[in-house]
Scaffold this motif. Structure first.
Motif, mmCIF file in Angstrom:
data_model
loop_
_atom_site.group_PDB
_atom_site.id
_atom_site.type_symbol
_atom_site.label_atom_id
_atom_site.label_comp_id
_atom_site.label_asym_id
_atom_site.label_seq_id
_atom_site.Cartn_x
_atom_site.Cartn_y
_atom_site.Cartn_z
ATOM 1 N N VAL A 4 -7.920 -10.815 4.379
ATOM 2 C CA VAL A 4 -6.987 -9.739 4.721
ATOM 3 C C VAL A 4 -7.663 -8.435 4.325
ATOM 4 C CG1 VAL A 4 -4.746 -8.688 4.262
ATOM 5 C CG2 VAL A 4 -4.963 -11.159 4.276
ATOM 6 N N SER A 5 -7.716 -7.477 5.243
ATOM 7 C CA SER A 5 -8.269 -6.155 4.952
ATOM 8 C C SER A 5 -7.184 -5.114 5.153
ATOM 9 C CB SER A 5 -9.444 -5.839 5.880
ATOM 10 O OG SER A 5 -10.503 -6.722 5.661
ATOM 11 N N VAL A 6 -7.088 -4.190 4.205
ATOM 12 C CA VAL A 6 -6.119 -3.105 4.300
ATOM 13 C C VAL A 6 -6.892 -1.796 4.212
ATOM 14 C CG1 VAL A 6 -4.119 -1.979 3.256
ATOM 15 C CG2 VAL A 6 -4.269 -4.474 3.292
ATOM 16 N N GLY A 7 -6.683 -0.928 5.196
ATOM 17 C CA GLY A 7 -7.303 0.385 5.218
ATOM 18 C C GLY A 7 -6.253 1.464 5.011
ATOM 19 N N VAL A 8 -6.545 2.395 4.125
ATOM 20 C CA VAL A 8 -5.616 3.483 3.813
ATOM 21 C C VAL A 8 -6.334 4.809 4.037
ATOM 22 C CG1 VAL A 8 -4.286 4.588 1.977
ATOM 23 C CG2 VAL A 8 -4.380 2.098 2.121
ATOM 24 N N GLU A 9 -5.685 5.699 4.794
ATOM 25 C CA GLU A 9 -6.219 7.038 5.025
ATOM 26 C C GLU A 9 -5.207 8.061 4.528
ATOM 27 O OE1 GLU A 9 -8.189 9.723 8.570
ATOM 28 O OE2 GLU A 9 -7.597 7.675 8.963
ATOM 29 N N VAL A 10 -5.694 9.008 3.732
ATOM 30 C CA VAL A 10 -4.829 9.987 3.085
ATOM 31 C C VAL A 10 -5.401 11.382 3.310
ATOM 32 C CG1 VAL A 10 -3.858 10.701 0.861
ATOM 33 C CG2 VAL A 10 -4.248 8.289 1.312
ATOM 34 N N ALA B 94 0.103 10.494 4.090
ATOM 35 C CA ALA B 94 -0.704 9.283 4.257
ATOM 36 C C ALA B 94 -0.367 8.687 5.610
ATOM 37 C CB ALA B 94 -0.414 8.284 3.148
ATOM 38 N N TYR B 95 -1.360 8.167 6.262
ATOM 39 C CA TYR B 95 -1.168 7.515 7.546
ATOM 40 C C TYR B 95 -0.702 6.080 7.313
ATOM 41 C CZ TYR B 95 -3.806 11.579 8.996
ATOM 42 O OH TYR B 95 -4.210 12.875 9.207
ATOM 43 N N VAL B 96 -0.163 5.457 8.335
ATOM 44 C CA VAL B 96 0.286 4.072 8.215
ATOM 45 C C VAL B 96 -0.942 3.201 7.914
ATOM 46 C CG1 VAL B 96 1.348 2.130 9.419
ATOM 47 C CG2 VAL B 96 2.206 4.444 9.794
ATOM 48 N N PRO B 97 -0.895 2.425 6.839
ATOM 49 C CA PRO B 97 -2.049 1.585 6.493
ATOM 50 C C PRO B 97 -2.369 0.578 7.601
ATOM 51 C CG PRO B 97 -0.543 1.737 4.643
ATOM 52 C CD PRO B 97 0.154 2.349 5.821
ATOM 53 N N HIS C 119 -11.143 16.689 5.035
ATOM 54 C CA HIS C 119 -9.696 16.839 4.955
ATOM 55 C C HIS C 119 -8.961 15.507 4.839
ATOM 56 C CE1 HIS C 119 -10.434 16.340 9.237
ATOM 57 N NE2 HIS C 119 -9.196 15.917 9.336
ATOM 58 N N THR C 120 -9.668 14.385 5.011
ATOM 59 C CA THR C 120 -9.068 13.070 4.792
ATOM 60 C C THR C 120 -10.046 12.189 4.030
ATOM 61 O OG1 THR C 120 -9.881 12.144 6.871
ATOM 62 C CG2 THR C 120 -7.684 13.140 6.911
ATOM 63 N N VAL C 121 -9.499 11.169 3.409
ATOM 64 C CA VAL C 121 -10.316 10.151 2.755
ATOM 65 C C VAL C 121 -9.769 8.794 3.183
ATOM 66 C CG1 VAL C 121 -8.945 10.114 0.630
ATOM 67 C CG2 VAL C 121 -11.306 9.377 0.570
ATOM 68 N N ARG C 122 -10.669 7.853 3.434
ATOM 69 C CA ARG C 122 -10.268 6.512 3.871
ATOM 70 C C ARG C 122 -10.943 5.478 2.990
ATOM 71 N NH1 ARG C 122 -7.993 3.583 7.640
ATOM 72 N NH2 ARG C 122 -8.957 1.681 8.391
ATOM 73 N N ALA D 152 0.836 -1.206 0.000
ATOM 74 C CA ALA D 152 0.000 0.000 0.000
ATOM 75 C C ALA D 152 0.870 1.254 0.000
ATOM 76 C CB ALA D 152 -0.931 -0.009 1.205
ATOM 77 N N GLN D 153 1.920 1.269 0.815
ATOM 78 C CA GLN D 153 2.791 2.436 0.872
ATOM 79 C C GLN D 153 3.538 2.650 -0.442
ATOM 80 O OE1 GLN D 153 4.866 1.417 4.497
ATOM 81 N NE2 GLN D 153 3.684 2.914 5.677
#
Length: 102
Positions: free
Chosen positions: A66-72, A54-57, A83-86, A42-43
């Protein structure tokens, strides 16, 4: 313009989450290995896209998925926009079966 920036950032976050979940679901036997693979994948996408912050996934591993969440952070031109999207992507974990287990 702010809407376009928001949706572009959302697409990048979604692609990063999907890529991380796909990479982690295929390889890795231990929870730590799967978590590391998901985060790194993801990174990698976020770095290639040039996302500002970007925050740590987040990687959640179960026996089946397996689930991966990404917030930017979204660059802001106009106030009152988020101001963020996830984005979160979930993939089934690959299982290897011997011939006798089929």
């Amino acid at each position: 313009v702010q809407s376009a920036i928001y949706f572009h950032t959302s697409a990048i976050a979604g692609a990063a989450a999907s890529h991380g979940a796909s990479a982690a679901a295929v390889r890795g036997e231990t929870v730590d290995a799967v978590t590391q693979l998901g985060r790194e994948a993801a990174q990698h996408i976020l770095g290639d896209a040039g996302v500002g912050r970007a925050y740590v996934p987040d990687v959640i591993v179960s026996s089946e998925t397996v689930s991966v969440g990404v917030e930017v952070d979204v660059p802001r031109i106009v106030p009152y926009f988020p101001h963020t999207v996830r984005r979160v992507a979930t993939e089934p974990r690959e299982r290897f079966l011997t011939e006798s287990m089929r």
